[in-house]
Motif scaffolding. Sequence first.
Motif, PDB file in Angstrom:
ATOM      1  N   UNK A  33       0.819  -1.204   0.000  1.00 22.84           N
ATOM      2  CA  UNK A  33       0.000   0.000   0.000  1.00 22.84           C
ATOM      3  C   UNK A  33       0.858   1.261   0.000  1.00 22.84           C
ATOM      4  N   UNK A  34       2.012   1.201   0.700  1.00 27.34           N
ATOM      5  CA  UNK A  34       2.886   2.378   0.724  1.00 27.34           C
ATOM      6  C   UNK A  34       3.563   2.611  -0.621  1.00 27.34           C
ATOM      7  N   UNK A  35       3.869   1.525  -1.331  1.00 24.76           N
ATOM      8  CA  UNK A  35       4.516   1.657  -2.629  1.00 24.76           C
ATOM      9  C   UNK A  35       3.549   2.018  -3.750  1.00 24.76           C
ATOM     10  N   UNK A  36       2.251   1.988  -3.465  1.00 25.88           N
ATOM     11  CA  UNK A  36       1.284   2.302  -4.500  1.00 25.88           C
ATOM     12  C   UNK A  36       1.360   3.794  -4.834  1.00 25.88           C
ATOM     13  N   UNK A  37       1.597   4.125  -6.058  1.00 24.47           N
ATOM     14  CA  UNK A  37       1.778   5.516  -6.457  1.00 24.47           C
ATOM     15  C   UNK A  37       0.455   6.270  -6.506  1.00 24.47           C
ATOM     16  N   UNK A  38      -0.573   5.653  -7.035  1.00 21.92           N
ATOM     17  CA  UNK A  38      -1.870   6.302  -7.164  1.00 21.92           C
ATOM     18  C   UNK A  38      -2.823   5.736  -6.121  1.00 21.92           C
ATOM     19  N   UNK A  39      -3.624   6.594  -5.477  1.00 25.04           N
ATOM     20  CA  UNK A  39      -4.581   6.071  -4.487  1.00 25.04           C
ATOM     21  C   UNK A  39      -5.711   5.314  -5.167  1.00 25.04           C
ATOM     22  N   UNK A  40      -6.357   4.492  -4.382  1.00 21.24           N
ATOM     23  CA  UNK A  40      -7.498   3.747  -4.898  1.00 21.24           C
ATOM     24  C   UNK A  40      -8.648   4.689  -5.189  1.00 21.24           C
ATOM     25  N   UNK A  41      -9.466   4.388  -6.182  1.00 22.75           N
ATOM     26  CA  UNK A  41     -10.607   5.274  -6.481  1.00 22.75           C
ATOM     27  C   UNK A  41     -11.571   5.337  -5.305  1.00 22.75           C
ATOM     28  N   UNK A  42     -11.932   6.577  -4.920  1.00 18.89           N
ATOM     29  CA  UNK A  42     -12.776   6.748  -3.752  1.00 18.89           C
ATOM     30  C   UNK A  42     -14.182   6.242  -3.942  1.00 18.89           C
ATOM     31  N   UNK A  43     -14.673   6.245  -5.164  1.00 21.00           N
ATOM     32  CA  UNK A  43     -16.045   5.806  -5.378  1.00 21.00           C
ATOM     33  C   UNK A  43     -16.209   4.317  -5.135  1.00 21.00           C
ATOM     34  N   UNK A  44     -15.130   3.548  -5.201  1.00 20.04           N
ATOM     35  CA  UNK A  44     -15.251   2.097  -5.082  1.00 20.04           C
ATOM     36  C   UNK A  44     -14.741   1.580  -3.742  1.00 20.04           C
ATOM     37  N   UNK A  45     -13.630   2.110  -3.270  1.00 22.91           N
ATOM     38  CA  UNK A  45     -12.995   1.561  -2.085  1.00 22.91           C
ATOM     39  C   UNK A  45     -13.143   2.455  -0.852  1.00 22.91           C
ATOM     40  N   UNK A  46     -13.636   3.639  -0.982  1.00 16.07           N
ATOM     41  CA  UNK A  46     -13.745   4.553   0.152  1.00 16.07           C
ATOM     42  C   UNK A  46     -15.152   5.146   0.172  1.00 16.07           C
ATOM     43  N   UNK A  47     -15.642   5.385   1.387  1.00 12.91           N
ATOM     44  CA  UNK A  47     -16.948   6.016   1.547  1.00 12.91           C
ATOM     45  C   UNK A  47     -16.859   7.022   2.678  1.00 12.91           C
ATOM     46  N   UNK A  48     -17.233   8.238   2.390  1.00 12.06           N
ATOM     47  CA  UNK A  48     -17.263   9.295   3.395  1.00 12.06           C
ATOM     48  C   UNK A  48     -18.696   9.803   3.505  1.00 12.06           C
ATOM     49  N   UNK A  49     -19.327   9.641   4.666  1.00 13.07           N
ATOM     50  CA  UNK A  49     -20.694  10.165   4.802  1.00 13.07           C
ATOM     51  C   UNK A  49     -20.703  11.682   4.699  1.00 13.07           C
ATOM     52  N   UNK A  50     -21.814  12.262   4.286  1.00 16.22           N
ATOM     53  CA  UNK A  50     -21.856  13.725   4.133  1.00 16.22           C
ATOM     54  C   UNK A  50     -21.674  14.441   5.456  1.00 16.22           C
ATOM     55  N   UNK A  51     -21.035  15.608   5.381  1.00 21.76           N
ATOM     56  CA  UNK A  51     -20.797  16.397   6.588  1.00 21.76           C
ATOM     57  C   UNK A  51     -22.030  17.149   7.046  1.00 21.76           C
ATOM     58  N   UNK A  52     -22.899  17.507   6.139  1.00 21.80           N
ATOM     59  CA  UNK A  52     -24.053  18.329   6.463  1.00 21.80           C
ATOM     60  C   UNK A  52     -25.334  17.590   6.088  1.00 21.80           C
ATOM     61  N   UNK A  53     -26.359  17.826   6.862  1.00 22.24           N
ATOM     62  CA  UNK A  53     -27.673  17.252   6.597  1.00 22.24           C
ATOM     63  C   UNK A  53     -28.468  18.263   5.781  1.00 22.24           C
ATOM     64  N   UNK A  54     -28.758  17.919   4.530  1.00 24.52           N
ATOM     65  CA  UNK A  54     -29.411  18.853   3.616  1.00 24.52           C
ATOM     66  C   UNK A  54     -30.918  18.609   3.500  1.00 24.52           C
ATOM     67  N   UNK A  55     -31.495  17.953   4.483  1.00 27.14           N
ATOM     68  CA  UNK A  55     -32.933  17.773   4.502  1.00 27.14           C
ATOM     69  C   UNK A  55     -33.351  16.380   4.080  1.00 27.14           C
ATOM     70  N   UNK A  56     -34.594  16.017   4.384  1.00 31.43           N
ATOM     71  CA  UNK A  56     -35.045  14.647   4.081  1.00 31.43           C
ATOM     72  C   UNK A  56     -35.251  14.379   2.601  1.00 31.43           C
ATOM     73  N   UNK A  57     -35.337  15.396   1.759  1.00 28.08           N
ATOM     74  CA  UNK A  57     -35.576  15.202   0.331  1.00 28.08           C
ATOM     75  C   UNK A  57     -34.296  15.147  -0.490  1.00 28.08           C
ATOM     76  N   UNK A  58     -33.155  15.358   0.142  1.00 25.42           N
ATOM     77  CA  UNK A  58     -31.904  15.324  -0.603  1.00 25.42           C
ATOM     78  C   UNK A  58     -31.562  13.887  -0.978  1.00 25.42           C
ATOM     79  N   UNK A  59     -31.021  13.653  -2.181  1.00 27.11           N
ATOM     80  CA  UNK A  59     -30.742  12.258  -2.581  1.00 27.11           C
ATOM     81  C   UNK A  59     -29.660  11.585  -1.753  1.00 27.11           C
TER      82      UNK A  59
END
Length: 352
Positions: free
Chosen positions: A73-99
Amino acid sequence: MAALRGVSRTACSLPLQQLARPAYATCSRRSASTQAAEPASSSALLDLETESTLAAPQLSPEEKKEFRPWKRAADRKLPLPGSRYQYHPPKYDRGPLHPIQSPATSDPIARDFVPGPFHLPRLRQTHQSTISSDLMTLTYNHVPSGTPEVESSERLRSWDDSSPYHLNRPKRAPRGAPVLPLRERNITFRNIPEIKEVTIAAYSPEAQRDPSHLVVARSVILALTGSLPEITTTNTSVVQWSVVKGKRAGVKTTIYANDAYEFLDRLIHMVFPRIKDWKGVKATTGDGSGNLAFGLGPQEVAMFPEVEVNYDMFPTRMIPGCRIFVKTTATSDRQARLLLQCMGVPFYGKMK
């Protein structure tokens, strides 16, 4: 029609043995009935593993040294794509109708996730198993079917509509009561009263002249609750008591959930029985919204096991008294007193 008639004539000309023969007999089909008598070493079972994965050979020391995923992992030059291997929940709550919605608090990937609880206090377990059902039994109010509902009195004052500006105007608060207390609701399985939080506050006016009193008070409250107290200041000045406004003269802290139940458990079963010539908590205490308060002197505070085991560490004359505020989910003082009475808090005086 002619074709169908020809087929029927051809079928009639065939012998009976060929008609009774199934059409799928030529295909190779394996079923439980046909393969039950075959030995286990047949060719049909060769694809199964003969050994369990628990009996797999262990890695050799050389293979263990070569297996270094962190270096890969340290020798890997490019990070893994975030859409597939990483998930960050949203920082703000934009209401119940937000997707994009934030995950639940109980989800480990949530930003406000708190692991636990890892234990259940004895008093809380007693509340769930015994006190809850007792409260519903003691406060049960039978209403026969067909009984008309009693209209409650109007708490807010309405306008007399003498002016056109009174239309759609919010109602006014009653005279002499700027803050309305909660309206008492019947106890059901949906709103059983329970402890919400406990606030412990200590006041030491001598701390204005000697800061050591403040250090001792903070150490005592920290030992009782396990939470670091904050320092409070005086709001007014009293010349007779040499109290100056804005000076540091006390500490307080608030504990929640299991910590609150454990503190009340020690208070009810270890401190209250040892107090001599003590009537109990006054039955008229309360703020009208299900929150009760009572105080303890320096002698009662010294009876807590956390202070008693290290009694020599605290100067005797510097141990302060404390004021305890118990906040419950009850909607009236009567229900809050009934809850604490079931837990073992003694009350004296006329109950309202």
